[in-house]
Design a protein around this motif. Structure first.
Motif, PDB file in Angstrom:
ATOM      1  N   GLN A 142      61.479  60.743 -35.956  1.00  0.00           N
ATOM      2  CA  GLN A 142      60.998  61.473 -37.132  1.00  0.00           C
ATOM      3  C   GLN A 142      60.989  60.578 -38.348  1.00  0.00           C
ATOM      4  O   GLN A 142      60.263  60.841 -39.308  1.00  0.00           O
TER       5      GLN A 142
ATOM      6  N   PRO B 167      55.494  65.722 -36.868  1.00  0.00           N
ATOM      7  CA  PRO B 167      56.388  66.704 -37.492  1.00  0.00           C
ATOM      8  C   PRO B 167      57.202  67.506 -36.483  1.00  0.00           C
ATOM      9  O   PRO B 167      56.916  67.477 -35.281  1.00  0.00           O
TER      10      PRO B 167
ATOM     11  N   GLY C  90      55.671  68.644 -30.501  1.00  0.00           N
ATOM     12  CA  GLY C  90      55.660  68.468 -29.051  1.00  0.00           C
ATOM     13  C   GLY C  90      56.200  67.129 -28.575  1.00  0.00           C
ATOM     14  O   GLY C  90      56.067  66.782 -27.391  1.00  0.00           O
ATOM     15  N   LYS C  91      56.869  66.398 -29.460  1.00  0.00           N
ATOM     16  CA  LYS C  91      57.365  65.065 -29.097  1.00  0.00           C
ATOM     17  C   LYS C  91      58.358  65.130 -27.930  1.00  0.00           C
ATOM     18  O   LYS C  91      58.243  64.391 -26.951  1.00  0.00           O
TER      19      LYS C  91
ATOM     20  N   TYR D 158      55.706  74.953 -21.002  1.00  0.00           N
ATOM     21  CA  TYR D 158      56.689  75.882 -20.432  1.00  0.00           C
ATOM     22  C   TYR D 158      55.978  77.135 -19.926  1.00  0.00           C
ATOM     23  O   TYR D 158      55.024  77.594 -20.549  1.00  0.00           O
TER      24      TYR D 158
ATOM     25  N   GLU E 243      64.438  60.496 -30.436  1.00  0.00           N
ATOM     26  CA  GLU E 243      65.110  60.536 -31.747  1.00  0.00           C
ATOM     27  C   GLU E 243      66.536  60.007 -31.725  1.00  0.00           C
ATOM     28  O   GLU E 243      67.479  60.736 -32.052  1.00  0.00           O
TER      29      GLU E 243
HETATM   30  N1  LIG Z   1      62.300  75.475 -23.363  1.00  0.00           N
HETATM   31  C1  LIG Z   1      61.248  75.871 -24.098  1.00  0.00           C
HETATM   32  N2  LIG Z   1      60.568  77.002 -23.771  1.00  0.00           N
HETATM   33  C2  LIG Z   1      59.490  77.420 -24.504  1.00  0.00           C
HETATM   34  N3  LIG Z   1      59.020  76.740 -25.585  1.00  0.00           N
HETATM   35  C3  LIG Z   1      59.656  75.614 -25.952  1.00  0.00           C
HETATM   36  C4  LIG Z   1      60.801  75.118 -25.238  1.00  0.00           C
HETATM   37  N4  LIG Z   1      61.213  73.978 -25.841  1.00  0.00           N
HETATM   38  C5  LIG Z   1      60.371  73.773 -26.874  1.00  0.00           C
HETATM   39  N5  LIG Z   1      59.441  74.746 -26.950  1.00  0.00           N
HETATM   40  C6  LIG Z   1      58.353  74.845 -27.945  1.00  0.00           C
HETATM   41  O1  LIG Z   1      57.507  73.735 -27.830  1.00  0.00           O
HETATM   42  C7  LIG Z   1      57.041  73.330 -29.129  1.00  0.00           C
HETATM   43  C8  LIG Z   1      57.301  71.836 -29.282  1.00  0.00           C
HETATM   44  O2  LIG Z   1      58.710  71.607 -29.271  1.00  0.00           O
HETATM   45  P1  LIG Z   1      59.311  70.148 -29.139  1.00  0.00           P
HETATM   46  O3  LIG Z   1      60.787  70.299 -29.051  1.00  0.00           O
HETATM   47  O4  LIG Z   1      58.623  69.427 -28.071  1.00  0.00           O
HETATM   48  O5  LIG Z   1      58.889  69.508 -30.558  1.00  0.00           O
HETATM   49  P2  LIG Z   1      59.401  68.191 -31.277  1.00  0.00           P
HETATM   50  O6  LIG Z   1      58.176  67.507 -31.804  1.00  0.00           O
HETATM   51  O7  LIG Z   1      60.273  67.423 -30.378  1.00  0.00           O
HETATM   52  O8  LIG Z   1      60.234  68.771 -32.508  1.00  0.00           O
HETATM   53  P3  LIG Z   1      61.520  68.139 -33.263  1.00  0.00           P
HETATM   54  O9  LIG Z   1      60.966  67.108 -34.200  1.00  0.00           O
HETATM   55  O10 LIG Z   1      62.081  69.307 -34.006  1.00  0.00           O
HETATM   56  O11 LIG Z   1      62.470  67.583 -32.248  1.00  0.00           O
HETATM   57  C9  LIG Z   1      57.767  74.191 -30.142  1.00  0.00           C
HETATM   58  O12 LIG Z   1      56.880  75.212 -30.546  1.00  0.00           O
HETATM   59  C10 LIG Z   1      58.927  74.776 -29.363  1.00  0.00           C
HETATM   60  O13 LIG Z   1      59.289  76.026 -29.840  1.00  0.00           O
END
Ligand SMILES: Nc1ncnc2c1ncn2[C@@H]1O[C@H](COP(=O)(O)OP(=O)(O)OP(=O)(O)O)[C@@H](O)[C@H]1O
Ligand SMILES: [Mg+2]
Length: 254
Positions: free
Chosen positions: A202, A45, A49-50, A21, A169
């Motif tokens: 997850q 976890p 970043g998934k 982003y 998920e």
């Molecule tokens: N729109 C956004 N703008 C800025 N940072 C973001 C945005 N969306 C997610 N992030 C950041 O990117 C990182 C990864 O987030 P992401 O949602 O990809 O993780 P995830 O592995 O899918 O987590 P979860 O298991 O909770 O779904 C986190 O630090 C989050 O805060």
């Protein structure tokens, strides 16, 4: 089935992918591959970043470096509609249906790239796969149970007969038995129909059970990958995902 539910799968692959982003990478150096007839999963976890990775594949988050291909086509930074046209169906983690609209309207919207006269046959094909939705066609999507809603979200994407399904998920917030059914019957079912399935989960234990290959994401990078039976023998993986506090979580997944 009146018309085919999914198309024969295509290989989805990335190399050197970084995405994030505001020009800042959240995931980097990602090289993954998902192939027809297989379920490939990405586990990791919260915050690893998934979702960002999946969104970058389907044109929702900007790719900063590297390439993504589907079959013969490069899809790097194509808009979501173009990615869909090339056969990739994406079910997001949230905002997966339009709550104020009926089940039928949600399915019709899923068919947005089809001509009007193709839509009824496609809806029939989706209802053959998710018969539970048949009796709910006039119900608002916002009134469905969690499991029914996920079926609708997947059904919406199936309206375009995707070759590749990208699922973020699908079992989040579902009761354990519903989650297991969704993964073992439907998600595995897509791959057994010949499509390519890339699944973020997850519930590591449940994901491994239906996967042919699994990537482990940590801090935005692939830290481990392998066939489920090998990962289950890997002390690092067991410690992080199947042991300790994770064991408590995944045993509650059963
Ligand atoms: N729109 C956004 N703008 C800025 N940072 C973001 C945005 N969306 C997610 N992030 C950041 O990117 C990182 C990864 O987030 P992401 O949602 O990809 O993780 P995830 O592995 O899918 O987590 P979860 O298991 O909770 O779904 C986190 O630090 C989050 O805060
Ligand atoms: Mg996520």
């Amino acid at each position: 089935m009146s018309v085919e539910l999914t198309k024969q799968g295509l290989v989805l692959s990335t190399n050197g992918l970084s995405a994030g982003y505001d020009g800042r990478a959240i995931v980097s150096e990602i090289a993954i591959e998902a192939t027809p007839g297989k379920v490939v999963s990405v586990v990791g976890p919260n915050g690893s970043g998934k979702s960002t990775l999946l969104k970058s594949l389907v044109g929702v988050v900007k790719v900063l470096e590297g390439h993504i291909t589907v079959g013969e086509n490069e899809i790097t930074n194509l808009p979501p509609e173009e990615v869909a046209k090339l056969g990739v169906g994406y079910v997001p983690q949230i905002d997966d249906v339009f709550p104020p609209l009926s089940v039928k309207e949600n399915l019709e919207i899923g068919g947005y790239l089809l001509s009007r006269n193709e839509i009824p046959d496609r809806i029939d094909a989706v209802l053959d796969f998710f018969p539970k939705l048949k009796s709910m066609m006039t119900r608002k999507a916002g009134k469905l149970s969690g499991g029914e809603r996920k079926m609708l979200a997947m059904g919406r994407v199936l309206m375009l007969s995707p070759a590749v399904l990208v699922l973020d998920e699908p079992t989040a917030n579902l009761a354990p038995m519903v989650a297991t059914q969704l993964l073992e019957e439907f998600v595995r079912g897509f791959a057994d129909h010949g499509s390519t399935v890339l699944l973020v989960e997850q519930r590591a234990k449940a994901a491994l059970r239906i996967s042919d290959w699994t990537y482990v994401l940590g801090g935005g990078k692939v830290v481990l990958s392998g066939a489920p039976r090998d990962l289950e023998q890997n002390p690092l993986f067991v410690e992080s995902f199947l042991g300790g506090s994770a064991a408590a979580r995944s045993s509650s997944d059963e």
